[in-house]
Scaffold this active site. Structure first.
Site, PDB file in Angstrom:
ATOM      1  CD  GLU A 264      -3.255  -2.412   7.276  1.00  0.00           C
ATOM      2  OE1 GLU A 264      -2.208  -2.716   6.703  1.00  0.00           O
ATOM      3  OE2 GLU A 264      -3.824  -1.320   7.098  1.00  0.00           O
TER       4      GLU A 264
ATOM      5  N   GLY B  49       3.044  -1.197   4.207  1.00  0.00           N
ATOM      6  CA  GLY B  49       3.108   0.236   3.909  1.00  0.00           C
ATOM      7  C   GLY B  49       4.535   0.660   3.588  1.00  0.00           C
ATOM      8  N   GLY B  50       5.223   1.204   4.582  1.00  0.00           N
ATOM      9  CA  GLY B  50       6.566   1.756   4.378  1.00  0.00           C
ATOM     10  C   GLY B  50       7.528   0.838   3.637  1.00  0.00           C
TER      11      GLY B  50
ATOM     12  CG  ASN C 272      -1.756   1.211   1.372  1.00  0.00           C
ATOM     13  OD1 ASN C 272      -1.827   2.018   0.442  1.00  0.00           O
ATOM     14  ND2 ASN C 272      -2.399   1.356   2.519  1.00  0.00           N
ATOM     15  CD1 TRP C 273       3.509   1.061  -3.017  1.00  0.00           C
ATOM     16  CD2 TRP C 273       3.377   2.283  -4.895  1.00  0.00           C
ATOM     17  NE1 TRP C 273       4.175   0.369  -4.006  1.00  0.00           N
ATOM     18  CE2 TRP C 273       4.112   1.105  -5.178  1.00  0.00           C
ATOM     19  CE3 TRP C 273       3.162   3.190  -5.929  1.00  0.00           C
ATOM     20  CZ2 TRP C 273       4.628   0.819  -6.441  1.00  0.00           C
ATOM     21  CZ3 TRP C 273       3.671   2.922  -7.187  1.00  0.00           C
ATOM     22  CH2 TRP C 273       4.403   1.742  -7.438  1.00  0.00           C
ATOM     23  CE  LYS C 274      -0.030   3.131   4.753  1.00  0.00           C
ATOM     24  NZ  LYS C 274       0.140   3.197   6.225  1.00  0.00           N
TER      25      LYS C 274
HETATM   26  P1  13P Z   1       3.280   0.326   7.627  1.00  0.00           P
HETATM   27  O1  13P Z   1       3.753  -0.976   7.031  1.00  0.00           O
HETATM   28  O2  13P Z   1       4.008   1.512   7.126  1.00  0.00           O
HETATM   29  O3  13P Z   1       3.167   0.245   9.106  1.00  0.00           O
HETATM   30  O4  13P Z   1       1.772   0.533   7.072  1.00  0.00           O
HETATM   31  C1  13P Z   1       0.893  -0.529   7.130  1.00  0.00           C
HETATM   32  C2  13P Z   1      -0.335  -0.164   6.405  1.00  0.00           C
HETATM   33  O5  13P Z   1      -1.063   0.738   6.794  1.00  0.00           O
HETATM   34  C3  13P Z   1      -0.646  -0.898   5.169  1.00  0.00           C
HETATM   35  O6  13P Z   1      -1.915  -0.605   4.712  1.00  0.00           O
END
Ligand code: 13P
Length: 249
Positions: free
Chosen positions: A166, A233-234, A9-11
């Site tokens: 999550e 995410g990250g 999830n690149w956000k």
């Molecule tokens: P992180 O891996 O950056 O904690 O984010 C997780 C996330 O929100 C994936 O949707």
């Protein structure tokens, strides 16, 4: 056997050129993964990245879609539009959308309905905040999230749902749930799905873990029987790290 999956999830990260560069790098490296691989990108990347990844082992997801079919909703992107880009998935119910954009259970039910009606698969996120975990309320929180938005789906529709647990306190914080904590609630979630859709459907439901999942802790989390993969995410923003997580699955 249910599908194992590693999804990114690149956000709101990476401009189009950076996104294309990352997708290109992943495409070249991911040839025969032992799990499904999905990347969730911003809307503006979708068409380009879906075209780039056509025929590859990597599927593309949107990170949101509208709760209306079409019309005068300036700035919104419909499920049909997402589908038309070649994306196959949409991530819905992410805690950042619930928290910052006030997405309600009802809104998420409608987004899910529209996504499925337009032929998208849904990665549906649930999870409690820190105060709820500290109060021991995590089970009731995820139950309410499921009942409020997706347990109204038919058994047929349910086949296109992937769940992602999550815990909000673990997202972007470096505080990962321990494998034991994650396994416990994943098993509870699978039990809820079994009560609602039957054991066979529950056994077939993919449940991802997300929240500071990275190349160092992924293998340990994925070794748990009810953790079918990760929503990342990250660590999904760096090819080397994301590839190591895929390899851990
Ligand atoms: P992180 O891996 O950056 O904690 O984010 C997780 C996330 O929100 C994936 O949707």
């Amino acid at each position: 056997m249910r599908t194992r999956m590693v999804a990114g999830n690149w956000k709101m990260n990476k401009n189009l050129q950076e996104g294309v560069a990352l997708a290109t790098e992943l495409k070249e490296a991911v040839k025969n993964p032992n799990c499904a691989v999905v990347i969730g990108t911003p809307f503006i990347h979708l068409a380009t990245v879906a075209e780039l990844l056509k025929g590859s082992a990597i599927k593309v997801a949107a990170e949101n879609c509208a709760d209306h079919e079409k019309g005068a909703y300036t700035g919104e992107v419909s499920a049909e539009m997402v589908k038309s880009t070649g994306a196959e998935y949409v991530i819905l119910g992410h805690s950042e959308r619930r928290q910052y954009y006030a997405e309600s259970y009802e809104m998420l039910a409608e987004k899910t309905r529209l996504a499925l009606a337009n032929g998208l698969k849904v990665i549906f996120c649930i999870g409690e905040v820190k105060e709820e975990r500290e109060a021991g309320k995590q089970n009731e929180v995820v139950k309410a999230q499921l009942e409020g938005s997706v347990f109204g789906l038919s058994a047929e529709e349910w086949k296109n749902i992937t769940l992602a647990y999550e815990p909000v306190w673990a997202i972007g914080t470096g505080l990962t749930a321990t494998p034991a904590q994650a396994q416990e609630i994943h098993a509870y979630i699978r039990g809820l799905v079994a009560e609602k859709y039957g054991k066979a459907a529950a056994d077939d439901t993919t449940i991802l873990y997300g929240g500071s999942c990275n190349e160092k802790n992924a293998a340990e989390l994925f070794a748990c029987p009810d953790i079918d993969g990760g929503l990342i995410g990250g660590a999904a923003l760096v090819a080397e790290k994301f590839l190591a997580i895929i390899a851990a699955r």
